[in-house]
Design a protein around this motif. Structure first.
Motif, PDB file in Angstrom:
ATOM      1  N   UNK A 191      23.764   1.822  -1.834  1.00 28.41           N
ATOM      2  CA  UNK A 191      22.636   1.334  -1.045  1.00 28.41           C
ATOM      3  C   UNK A 191      21.864   2.497  -0.432  1.00 28.41           C
ATOM      4  N   UNK A 192      20.581   2.290  -0.235  1.00 22.06           N
ATOM      5  CA  UNK A 192      19.806   3.213   0.581  1.00 22.06           C
ATOM      6  C   UNK A 192      20.269   3.075   2.027  1.00 22.06           C
ATOM      7  N   UNK A 193      20.204   4.164   2.769  1.00 22.83           N
ATOM      8  CA  UNK A 193      20.621   4.125   4.170  1.00 22.83           C
ATOM      9  C   UNK A 193      19.838   3.077   4.961  1.00 22.83           C
ATOM     10  N   UNK A 194      18.594   2.859   4.578  1.00 21.46           N
ATOM     11  CA  UNK A 194      17.720   1.946   5.314  1.00 21.46           C
ATOM     12  C   UNK A 194      18.173   0.489   5.251  1.00 21.46           C
ATOM     13  N   UNK A 195      19.042   0.165   4.283  1.00 25.32           N
ATOM     14  CA  UNK A 195      19.482  -1.228   4.134  1.00 25.32           C
ATOM     15  C   UNK A 195      20.995  -1.390   4.222  1.00 25.32           C
ATOM     16  N   UNK A 196      21.706  -0.271   4.273  1.00 19.08           N
ATOM     17  CA  UNK A 196      23.166  -0.316   4.277  1.00 19.08           C
ATOM     18  C   UNK A 196      23.670  -1.129   5.459  1.00 19.08           C
ATOM     19  N   UNK A 197      24.609  -2.032   5.187  1.00 26.00           N
ATOM     20  CA  UNK A 197      25.171  -2.877   6.231  1.00 26.00           C
ATOM     21  C   UNK A 197      24.400  -4.166   6.443  1.00 26.00           C
ATOM     22  N   UNK A 198      23.220  -4.267   5.864  1.00 27.52           N
ATOM     23  CA  UNK A 198      22.396  -5.483   6.020  1.00 27.52           C
ATOM     24  C   UNK A 198      22.174  -6.193   4.690  1.00 27.52           C
ATOM     25  N   UNK A 199      22.075  -5.419   3.610  1.00 26.88           N
ATOM     26  CA  UNK A 199      21.826  -5.995   2.288  1.00 26.88           C
ATOM     27  C   UNK A 199      23.098  -5.928   1.458  1.00 26.88           C
ATOM     28  N   UNK A 200      23.257  -6.913   0.555  1.00 25.44           N
ATOM     29  CA  UNK A 200      24.394  -6.927  -0.363  1.00 25.44           C
ATOM     30  C   UNK A 200      23.896  -7.244  -1.764  1.00 25.44           C
ATOM     31  N   UNK A 201      24.173  -6.338  -2.695  1.00 22.99           N
ATOM     32  CA  UNK A 201      23.820  -6.550  -4.090  1.00 22.99           C
ATOM     33  C   UNK A 201      25.020  -7.152  -4.809  1.00 22.99           C
ATOM     34  N   UNK A 202      24.742  -8.033  -5.768  1.00 25.37           N
ATOM     35  CA  UNK A 202      25.819  -8.604  -6.567  1.00 25.37           C
ATOM     36  C   UNK A 202      25.263  -9.009  -7.920  1.00 25.37           C
ATOM     37  N   UNK A 203      26.158  -9.239  -8.847  1.00 25.74           N
ATOM     38  CA  UNK A 203      25.750  -9.669 -10.185  1.00 25.74           C
ATOM     39  C   UNK A 203      26.744 -10.662 -10.740  1.00 25.74           C
ATOM     40  N   UNK A 204      26.254 -11.532 -11.624  1.00 31.12           N
ATOM     41  CA  UNK A 204      27.083 -12.492 -12.337  1.00 31.12           C
ATOM     42  C   UNK A 204      26.818 -12.288 -13.821  1.00 31.12           C
ATOM     43  N   UNK A 205      27.709 -11.572 -14.482  1.00 31.78           N
ATOM     44  CA  UNK A 205      27.487 -11.253 -15.896  1.00 31.78           C
ATOM     45  C   UNK A 205      27.556 -12.496 -16.781  1.00 31.78           C
ATOM     46  N   UNK A 206      28.264 -13.510 -16.350  1.00 29.49           N
ATOM     47  CA  UNK A 206      28.333 -14.744 -17.133  1.00 29.49           C
ATOM     48  C   UNK A 206      27.000 -15.493 -17.112  1.00 29.49           C
ATOM     49  N   UNK A 210       0.775  -1.231   0.000  1.00 33.45           N
ATOM     50  CA  UNK A 210       0.000   0.000   0.000  1.00 33.45           C
ATOM     51  C   UNK A 210       0.807   1.283   0.000  1.00 33.45           C
ATOM     52  N   UNK A 211       2.122   1.174  -0.168  1.00 36.68           N
ATOM     53  CA  UNK A 211       3.003   2.344  -0.111  1.00 36.68           C
ATOM     54  C   UNK A 211       3.638   2.640  -1.460  1.00 36.68           C
ATOM     55  N   UNK A 212       4.492   3.634  -1.482  1.00 36.24           N
ATOM     56  CA  UNK A 212       5.159   4.045  -2.701  1.00 36.24           C
ATOM     57  C   UNK A 212       6.432   3.260  -2.967  1.00 36.24           C
ATOM     58  N   UNK A 213       7.157   3.726  -3.968  1.00 42.15           N
ATOM     59  CA  UNK A 213       8.371   3.056  -4.416  1.00 42.15           C
ATOM     60  C   UNK A 213       9.587   3.579  -3.653  1.00 42.15           C
ATOM     61  N   UNK A 214      10.479   2.663  -3.299  1.00 40.39           N
ATOM     62  CA  UNK A 214      11.704   3.017  -2.597  1.00 40.39           C
ATOM     63  C   UNK A 214      12.880   2.331  -3.275  1.00 40.39           C
ATOM     64  N   UNK A 215      13.837   3.142  -3.760  1.00 45.37           N
ATOM     65  CA  UNK A 215      15.056   2.585  -4.322  1.00 45.37           C
ATOM     66  C   UNK A 215      15.856   1.936  -3.195  1.00 45.37           C
ATOM     67  N   UNK A 216      16.409   0.753  -3.476  1.00 48.90           N
ATOM     68  CA  UNK A 216      17.152  -0.008  -2.470  1.00 48.90           C
ATOM     69  C   UNK A 216      18.649  -0.032  -2.758  1.00 48.90           C
ATOM     70  N   UNK A 217      19.020  -0.375  -4.003  1.00 54.43           N
ATOM     71  CA  UNK A 217      20.426  -0.568  -4.299  1.00 54.43           C
ATOM     72  C   UNK A 217      20.663  -0.552  -5.796  1.00 54.43           C
ATOM     73  N   UNK A 218      21.893  -0.158  -6.175  1.00 57.50           N
ATOM     74  CA  UNK A 218      22.315  -0.173  -7.574  1.00 57.50           C
ATOM     75  C   UNK A 218      23.705  -0.760  -7.677  1.00 57.50           C
ATOM     76  N   UNK A 219      23.981  -1.367  -8.827  1.00 60.06           N
ATOM     77  CA  UNK A 219      25.302  -1.946  -9.073  1.00 60.06           C
ATOM     78  C   UNK A 219      25.707  -1.624 -10.510  1.00 60.06           C
ATOM     79  N   UNK A 220      26.943  -1.206 -10.679  1.00 63.11           N
ATOM     80  CA  UNK A 220      27.439  -0.860 -12.008  1.00 63.11           C
ATOM     81  C   UNK A 220      27.696  -2.115 -12.825  1.00 63.11           C
TER      82      UNK A 220
END
Lengths: 122, 107
Positions: A60-75, A42-52
């Motif tokens: 990271x958004x301050x609300x998740x920093x230190x708790x969430x980890x973003x990663x990617x596997x280009x292969x 029922x709420x709006x949109x909140x950006x969480x994290x981005x990765x180059x």
């Protein structure tokens, strides 16, 4: 067809962990920055994290920093979000989203997945 | 952080009406402003990027304008399928921030 498909959501207790995945297809995944955006019920949109593109730059958004980890596997054309120390306020639909333009860290999000629901409750 | 505000928070209009939504940034964001449409239970959809550029495949009844701190989103002739919540979003600086949304429905 350009597509993002999230998975990994579910019910988890406060303090628990969850790993979200996003499978990309139909575009050159390694050329685009990727993001996680969430929406509490029922709420709006909140950006969480981005990765180059090459994982050099991660934000990271301050609300998740230190708790969430973003990663990617280009292969494997995949994006992940490891979520630890989950709180009730992390309850939301989590979307992965692609940047509109190649090789830009700050951009619009032109392709979104269908979302995966994360519920943090005892 | 850059704060985004939108007005109105909701509106009701007739089919064929011109609908205007405003978005204001707490500081100068140049043209780094996007507009999204979100229908219930669906993911957001990019409509306008860089304040005034229409995303590919989006009907021309949608348009955007503005720069600096004040932006406008317009639906020139409201259609039944335009019932949705519309969000502005700045990408001038991290953290990317969204406006609170404007819910549009049919009168």
């Amino acid at each position: 067809e350009v597509q993002l498909v999230e998975s990994g959501g579910g019910l988890v207790k406060p303090g628990g962990s969850l790993r979200l995945s996003c499978a990309a297809s139909g575009f050159t995944f390694r050329s685009y920055c990727m993001n996680w955006v969430r929406q509490a019920p029922g709420k709006g949109l909140e950006w969480v994290s981005s990765i180059s593109t090459d994982s050099t730059y991660i934000y990271y958004a301050d609300s998740v920093k230190g708790r969430f980890t973003i990663s990617r596997d280009n292969a494997k054309n995949s994006l992940s979000l490891q979520m630890n120390s989950l709180r009730a306020e992390d309850t939301a639909v989590y979307y992965c989203a692609k940047h509109l333009r190649r090789n830009t860290v700050e951009d619009a999000f032109d392709i979104w997945g269908q979302g995966t629901m994360v519920t943090v409750s005892s | 952080d850059i704060q985004m505000t939108q007005s109105p928070s909701s509106l009701s209009a007739s089919v064929g009406d011109r609908v205007t939504i405003t978005c204001q940034a707490s500081q100068d964001i140049s043209h780094y402003l996007n507009w999204y449409q979100q229908k219930p239970g669906k993911a957001p959809k990019l409509l306008i990027y860089d304040a005034s550029n229409l995303e590919t495949g989006v009907p021309s009844r949608f348009s955007g304008s503005g720069s600096g701190t004040d932006f406008t989103f317009t639906i020139s002739s409201l259609q039944p399928e335009d019932i949705a919540t519309y969000y502005c979003q700045q990408f001038e600086d991290l953290p990317f921030t969204f406006g609170p949304g404007t819910k549009v429905d049919i009168k």
